[in-house]
Design a protein around this motif. Sequence first.
Motif, PDB file in Angstrom:
ATOM      1  N   MET A  30       0.842  -1.195   0.000  1.00  0.00           N
ATOM      2  CA  MET A  30       0.000   0.000   0.000  1.00  0.00           C
ATOM      3  C   MET A  30       0.871   1.235   0.000  1.00  0.00           C
ATOM      4  SD  MET A  30      -1.590   0.290   3.885  1.00  0.00           S
ATOM      5  CE  MET A  30      -2.141  -1.407   3.812  1.00  0.00           C
ATOM      6  N   GLY A  31       0.479   2.301  -0.764  1.00  0.00           N
ATOM      7  CA  GLY A  31       1.276   3.507  -0.828  1.00  0.00           C
ATOM      8  C   GLY A  31       1.239   4.289   0.478  1.00  0.00           C
ATOM      9  N   GLU A  32       2.246   5.142   0.671  1.00  0.00           N
ATOM     10  CA  GLU A  32       2.337   5.904   1.912  1.00  0.00           C
ATOM     11  C   GLU A  32       1.908   7.358   1.732  1.00  0.00           C
ATOM     12  OE1 GLU A  32       3.092   5.718   5.275  1.00  0.00           O
ATOM     13  OE2 GLU A  32       2.706   3.598   5.047  1.00  0.00           O
ATOM     14  N   ARG A  33       1.405   7.728   0.553  1.00  0.00           N
ATOM     15  CA  ARG A  33       0.932   9.103   0.394  1.00  0.00           C
ATOM     16  C   ARG A  33      -0.297   9.283   1.266  1.00  0.00           C
ATOM     17  NH1 ARG A  33      -2.473  12.319  -2.732  1.00  0.00           N
ATOM     18  NH2 ARG A  33      -3.366  10.530  -3.855  1.00  0.00           N
ATOM     19  N   ILE A  34      -0.308  10.371   2.049  1.00  0.00           N
ATOM     20  CA  ILE A  34      -1.420  10.591   2.973  1.00  0.00           C
ATOM     21  C   ILE A  34      -2.367  11.664   2.448  1.00  0.00           C
ATOM     22  CG2 ILE A  34      -0.015   9.889   4.950  1.00  0.00           C
ATOM     23  CD1 ILE A  34       0.219  12.846   5.700  1.00  0.00           C
ATOM     24  N   LEU A  35      -3.575  11.668   2.984  1.00  0.00           N
ATOM     25  CA  LEU A  35      -4.526  12.720   2.644  1.00  0.00           C
ATOM     26  C   LEU A  35      -4.048  14.021   3.274  1.00  0.00           C
ATOM     27  CD1 LEU A  35      -7.971  10.928   3.117  1.00  0.00           C
ATOM     28  CD2 LEU A  35      -6.776  11.438   0.985  1.00  0.00           C
ATOM     29  N   ASP A  36      -4.036  15.089   2.491  1.00  0.00           N
ATOM     30  CA  ASP A  36      -3.531  16.359   3.012  1.00  0.00           C
ATOM     31  C   ASP A  36      -4.643  17.167   3.681  1.00  0.00           C
ATOM     32  OD1 ASP A  36      -5.014  17.460   0.915  1.00  0.00           O
ATOM     33  OD2 ASP A  36      -3.261  17.725  -0.373  1.00  0.00           O
ATOM     34  N   ARG A  37      -4.242  18.277   4.278  1.00  0.00           N
ATOM     35  CA  ARG A  37      -5.188  19.092   5.029  1.00  0.00           C
ATOM     36  C   ARG A  37      -6.291  19.670   4.149  1.00  0.00           C
ATOM     37  NH1 ARG A  37      -3.644  19.502   9.677  1.00  0.00           N
ATOM     38  NH2 ARG A  37      -1.439  19.706   9.193  1.00  0.00           N
ATOM     39  N   GLU A  38      -5.958  19.941   2.904  1.00  0.00           N
ATOM     40  CA  GLU A  38      -6.954  20.500   1.991  1.00  0.00           C
ATOM     41  C   GLU A  38      -8.126  19.540   1.803  1.00  0.00           C
ATOM     42  OE1 GLU A  38      -7.216  22.307  -2.578  1.00  0.00           O
ATOM     43  OE2 GLU A  38      -5.303  21.633  -1.740  1.00  0.00           O
ATOM     44  N   PHE A  39      -7.850  18.233   1.830  1.00  0.00           N
ATOM     45  CA  PHE A  39      -8.917  17.238   1.695  1.00  0.00           C
ATOM     46  C   PHE A  39      -9.962  17.419   2.794  1.00  0.00           C
ATOM     47  CE2 PHE A  39     -10.819  13.215   2.941  1.00  0.00           C
ATOM     48  CZ  PHE A  39     -11.274  12.700   1.747  1.00  0.00           C
ATOM     49  N   PHE A  40      -9.502  17.704   4.014  1.00  0.00           N
ATOM     50  CA  PHE A  40     -10.406  17.818   5.160  1.00  0.00           C
ATOM     51  C   PHE A  40     -11.022  19.209   5.320  1.00  0.00           C
ATOM     52  CE2 PHE A  40      -7.503  14.343   6.236  1.00  0.00           C
ATOM     53  CZ  PHE A  40      -8.419  13.345   6.558  1.00  0.00           C
ATOM     54  N   ALA A  41     -10.511  20.199   4.603  1.00  0.00           N
ATOM     55  CA  ALA A  41     -10.986  21.575   4.768  1.00  0.00           C
ATOM     56  C   ALA A  41     -12.246  21.828   3.944  1.00  0.00           C
ATOM     57  CB  ALA A  41      -9.886  22.556   4.385  1.00  0.00           C
ATOM     58  N   ARG A  42     -13.193  20.914   4.058  1.00  0.00           N
ATOM     59  CA  ARG A  42     -14.458  20.977   3.329  1.00  0.00           C
ATOM     60  C   ARG A  42     -15.583  20.577   4.269  1.00  0.00           C
ATOM     61  NH1 ARG A  42     -14.311  16.772  -0.970  1.00  0.00           N
ATOM     62  NH2 ARG A  42     -12.953  15.631   0.473  1.00  0.00           N
ATOM     63  N   PRO A  43     -16.839  20.796   3.900  1.00  0.00           N
ATOM     64  CA  PRO A  43     -17.949  20.350   4.746  1.00  0.00           C
ATOM     65  C   PRO A  43     -17.876  18.852   5.006  1.00  0.00           C
ATOM     66  CG  PRO A  43     -18.733  21.871   3.073  1.00  0.00           C
ATOM     67  CD  PRO A  43     -17.309  21.562   2.726  1.00  0.00           C
ATOM     68  N   ALA A  44     -18.207  18.456   6.221  1.00  0.00           N
ATOM     69  CA  ALA A  44     -18.122  17.048   6.617  1.00  0.00           C
ATOM     70  C   ALA A  44     -18.903  16.106   5.695  1.00  0.00           C
ATOM     71  CB  ALA A  44     -18.579  16.884   8.065  1.00  0.00           C
ATOM     72  N   PRO A  45     -20.113  16.481   5.214  1.00  0.00           N
ATOM     73  CA  PRO A  45     -20.841  15.564   4.327  1.00  0.00           C
ATOM     74  C   PRO A  45     -20.130  15.340   2.989  1.00  0.00           C
ATOM     75  CG  PRO A  45     -22.345  17.163   5.286  1.00  0.00           C
ATOM     76  CD  PRO A  45     -20.960  17.639   5.587  1.00  0.00           C
TER      77      PRO A  45
END
Length: 216
Positions: free
Chosen positions: A1-16
């Motif tokens: 499995m790759g080690e690239r992680i989800l960045d902060r921009e991914f989470f800086a959106r509405p939860a839904p």
Amino acid sequence: MGERILDREFFARPAPEVAPGLLGRVLVHGPVAVRLTEVEAYGPPGEDPASHTYRGRTPRNAVMFGPPGHLYVYFTYGMHFCANLVCMPEGRGSGVLLRAGEVVDGIPEARSRRHRRGTDAPLSGAGRPIPDRDLARGPARLAVALGIAREHNGLDCCIDGASPRILAGTPAAPASVWSGPRTGVSSAADVPWRFWIDGDPTVSPYRKHVPRTRPT
């Protein structure tokens, strides 16, 4: 499995918006890795009465008002921890509850944690082996299997090498993602912000909230 992680921009959106995008991703904490199969979104203060932030910031929920991509851990029913990922820009108070997943690495360690005193019952039947599908099936079980507890509250999951961290990997196919009412909440119970991978055996059963009554 790759080690690239989800960045902060991914989470800086509405939860839904963030929640369905987490399905199929792998959460890694120490030796255990879990592929997320079920999550629930919770909105910001004043908008979502089921959210811990509905009435504003408190010492308990302060992490949810911090930067996105941080871990919010809370204690519930006097016995279990639950893990959430903070969403939206700082100050907004929104997040995604991690409800269930498939342990894809570290199964022996996850099983050992599930059998430790204090979690063996009610999280598993005494004297019976735990099926692989049940190791992280439900938010409390997921936290136990991953070894997540109060001391992990506020950790940043968007740093390379962090633990916990979310691997970008391959998200679930959109056609496999279903949504419906959140489970066990008494307010805004019909809001369809619970998301899961259809047909996955690790998804927890839906339970409608049942008000507690005093014995007569």
